[in-house]
Design an enzyme around this catalytic site. Structure first.
Site, mmCIF file in Angstrom:
data_model
loop_
_atom_site.group_PDB
_atom_site.id
_atom_site.type_symbol
_atom_site.label_atom_id
_atom_site.label_comp_id
_atom_site.label_asym_id
_atom_site.label_seq_id
_atom_site.Cartn_x
_atom_site.Cartn_y
_atom_site.Cartn_z
ATOM 1 N N SER A 140 -5.839 -53.122 2.483
ATOM 2 C CA SER A 140 -4.602 -52.893 2.812
ATOM 3 C C SER A 140 -3.644 -54.133 2.713
ATOM 4 O O SER A 140 -4.069 -55.004 2.762
ATOM 5 C CB SER A 140 -4.593 -52.541 4.298
ATOM 6 O OG SER A 140 -3.250 -52.587 4.699
ATOM 7 N N TYR A 153 -6.918 -53.299 13.235
ATOM 8 C CA TYR A 153 -6.797 -52.865 11.695
ATOM 9 C C TYR A 153 -6.606 -54.236 10.876
ATOM 10 O O TYR A 153 -7.292 -54.293 10.030
ATOM 11 C CB TYR A 153 -5.487 -51.922 11.944
ATOM 12 C CG TYR A 153 -5.374 -51.463 10.308
ATOM 13 C CD1 TYR A 153 -6.167 -50.276 9.847
ATOM 14 C CD2 TYR A 153 -4.479 -51.745 9.500
ATOM 15 C CE1 TYR A 153 -6.010 -49.594 9.030
ATOM 16 C CE2 TYR A 153 -4.331 -51.361 8.142
ATOM 17 C CZ TYR A 153 -5.082 -49.925 7.888
ATOM 18 O OH TYR A 153 -5.230 -49.420 6.835
HETATM 19 N N1 LIG Z 1 -2.087 -44.596 4.837
HETATM 20 C C1 LIG Z 1 -1.725 -45.744 4.643
HETATM 21 O O1 LIG Z 1 -0.541 -46.111 4.754
HETATM 22 C C2 LIG Z 1 -2.897 -46.684 4.479
HETATM 23 C C3 LIG Z 1 -2.377 -48.194 3.793
HETATM 24 C C4 LIG Z 1 -3.415 -48.960 3.345
HETATM 25 C C5 LIG Z 1 -4.637 -48.840 3.689
HETATM 26 N N2 LIG Z 1 -4.983 -47.246 3.919
HETATM 27 C C6 LIG Z 1 -6.427 -47.204 4.147
HETATM 28 O O2 LIG Z 1 -6.587 -46.193 3.264
HETATM 29 C C7 LIG Z 1 -7.993 -45.408 3.612
HETATM 30 C C8 LIG Z 1 -7.481 -43.998 3.710
HETATM 31 O O3 LIG Z 1 -6.453 -43.674 4.639
HETATM 32 P P1 LIG Z 1 -5.596 -42.539 4.583
HETATM 33 O O4 LIG Z 1 -4.321 -42.996 4.801
HETATM 34 O O5 LIG Z 1 -5.969 -41.560 3.434
HETATM 35 O O6 LIG Z 1 -5.963 -41.955 6.218
HETATM 36 P P2 LIG Z 1 -6.245 -40.458 6.517
HETATM 37 O O7 LIG Z 1 -6.377 -40.711 8.147
HETATM 38 O O8 LIG Z 1 -5.488 -39.622 6.166
HETATM 39 O O9 LIG Z 1 -7.859 -40.136 6.073
HETATM 40 C C9 LIG Z 1 -8.836 -40.877 6.440
HETATM 41 C C10 LIG Z 1 -10.087 -40.058 6.220
HETATM 42 O O10 LIG Z 1 -11.153 -40.815 6.490
HETATM 43 C C11 LIG Z 1 -12.092 -40.193 7.339
HETATM 44 N N3 LIG Z 1 -12.789 -40.833 8.307
HETATM 45 C C12 LIG Z 1 -12.495 -41.575 9.387
HETATM 46 N N4 LIG Z 1 -13.855 -42.239 9.653
HETATM 47 C C13 LIG Z 1 -14.579 -41.764 9.199
HETATM 48 C C14 LIG Z 1 -15.971 -41.886 9.348
HETATM 49 N N5 LIG Z 1 -16.444 -42.609 10.335
HETATM 50 N N6 LIG Z 1 -17.004 -41.229 8.521
HETATM 51 C C15 LIG Z 1 -16.463 -40.585 7.575
HETATM 52 N N7 LIG Z 1 -15.195 -40.382 7.247
HETATM 53 C C16 LIG Z 1 -14.356 -40.948 8.019
HETATM 54 C C17 LIG Z 1 -11.402 -39.053 8.170
HETATM 55 O O11 LIG Z 1 -11.825 -37.893 8.591
HETATM 56 C C18 LIG Z 1 -10.107 -38.588 7.028
HETATM 57 O O12 LIG Z 1 -10.426 -37.656 6.266
HETATM 58 C C19 LIG Z 1 -8.053 -46.185 5.005
HETATM 59 O O13 LIG Z 1 -9.008 -47.029 4.921
HETATM 60 C C20 LIG Z 1 -6.831 -46.878 5.408
HETATM 61 O O14 LIG Z 1 -7.082 -47.785 6.359
HETATM 62 C C21 LIG Z 1 -3.891 -46.548 4.389
#
Ligand SMILES: NC(=O)c1ccc[n+]([C@@H]2O[C@H](COP(=O)([O-])OP(=O)(O)OC[C@H]3O[C@@H](n4cnc5c(N)ncnc54)[C@H](O)[C@@H]3O)[C@@H](O)[C@H]2O)c1
Length: 254
Positions: A140, A153
């Protein structure tokens, strides 16, 4: 039309049921890959399963036995695991170091750090045996500096960067590449939940505030992150390893 640069390749994608992981399932399938979509048992896998040659794995990235199941399932789709998108993550509490609940700290470190570590360890071993493969961890923009109120985080994503660089150095002589992708706020349920927590009465009002730190003044889309992923896991990026790649509308240029 998307080029078939990943034909015959097998990928494991975690957090695959929605958000960035779901966009990645669709993008890698469009390039010809077969995919194990790994997400929690309560997740709805239907959209991921519609992307192409996809098998679902209901499990927890914190559980080593589920990683072994994911590898075994991937080996029913092809001869080896070529790609790991180590992407599952949670956002945790909104609190500073002093107020951060201890059990929330343990939870976020388990999913965002141990989950990524187990993927690196188990899939990394498999790739090392085959002397080929690429692992992309989702970090991130929060991994590059401090943040007052998302303490756990921020700490967890700094750890992802450290694991990425260390594993990249260890695995480079063995033909395995390890990278991280570093999105800025991206339009997924994770961000929408954050908006609701910051501004419960009018969640959309939080959006311009959250986007104002991004030079392009908008959230990224999951598809834009998946596009960068498709490049990093392709042979076009063969000399890239250990890099922390921003997909951030210019955020880290500031
Ligand atoms: N959305 C943002 O703004 C953003 C920005 C930077 C980084 N990220 C990172 O991107 C990645 C994906 O995030 P997103 O935005 O798609 O979030 P999201 O919450 O939409 O999706 C995350 C998915 O991960 C799954 N998950 C969570 N814990 C789990 C576990 N223990 N085992 C298996 N699956 C699990 C959830 O069920 C969900 O389907 C994450 O690592 C997040 O930190 C997101």
């Amino acid at each position: 039309m998307t080029e078939q640069t990943l034909t015959g390749r097998v990928a494991i994608i975690t957090g695959a049921a929605r958000g960035i992981g779901l966009a990645a399932v669709h993008r890698l399938c469009a390039s010809g890959a077969s995919v194990v979509a790994f997400d929690r048992p309560e997740a709805d896998f239907s959209t991921a399963l519609s992307a192409g040659r996809v098998a679902s794995l209901a499990g927890d990235v914190v559980n080593a036995a589920d990683w072994q199941r994911a590898i075994d399932l991937a080996l029913t789709l092809g001869e080896r695991v070529d790609i790991l998108f180590n992407n599952a993550g949670i956002s945790g509490a909104i609190a500073n170091a002093l107020d951060y609940p201890e059990e929330e700290f343990d939870r976020i470190m388990a999913v965002n750090v141990k989950g990524v570590f187990l993927g690196l360890k188990y899939v990394g071993h498999h790739m090392l045996t085959n002397r080929s493969g690429v692992i992309v961890n989702t970090s991130s923009v929060s991994s590059f500096g401090g943040s007052g109120n998302i303490f756990g985080y921020t700490a967890s994503k700094h750890a992802v960067n450290g694991m990425t660089k260390s594993a990249a150095i260890a695995l480079a002589p063995h033909g395995v590449r390890v990278l991280a992708i570093c999105p800025s706020p991206t339009a997924t349920e994770m961000m929408f939940q954050l908006e609701r927590r910051l501004s419960p009465d009018n969640p959309e009002a939080a959006r311009p505030q959250l986007a104002q730190g991004i030079p392009m003044a908008r959230y990224g889309t999951p598809e834009e992150v998946a596009e960068a992923l498709a490049f990093l896991v392709s042979d076009a990026a063969a000399f890239m390893t250990g890099a922390l790649v921003p997909v951030d509308g210019g955020t880290l240029a500031k």
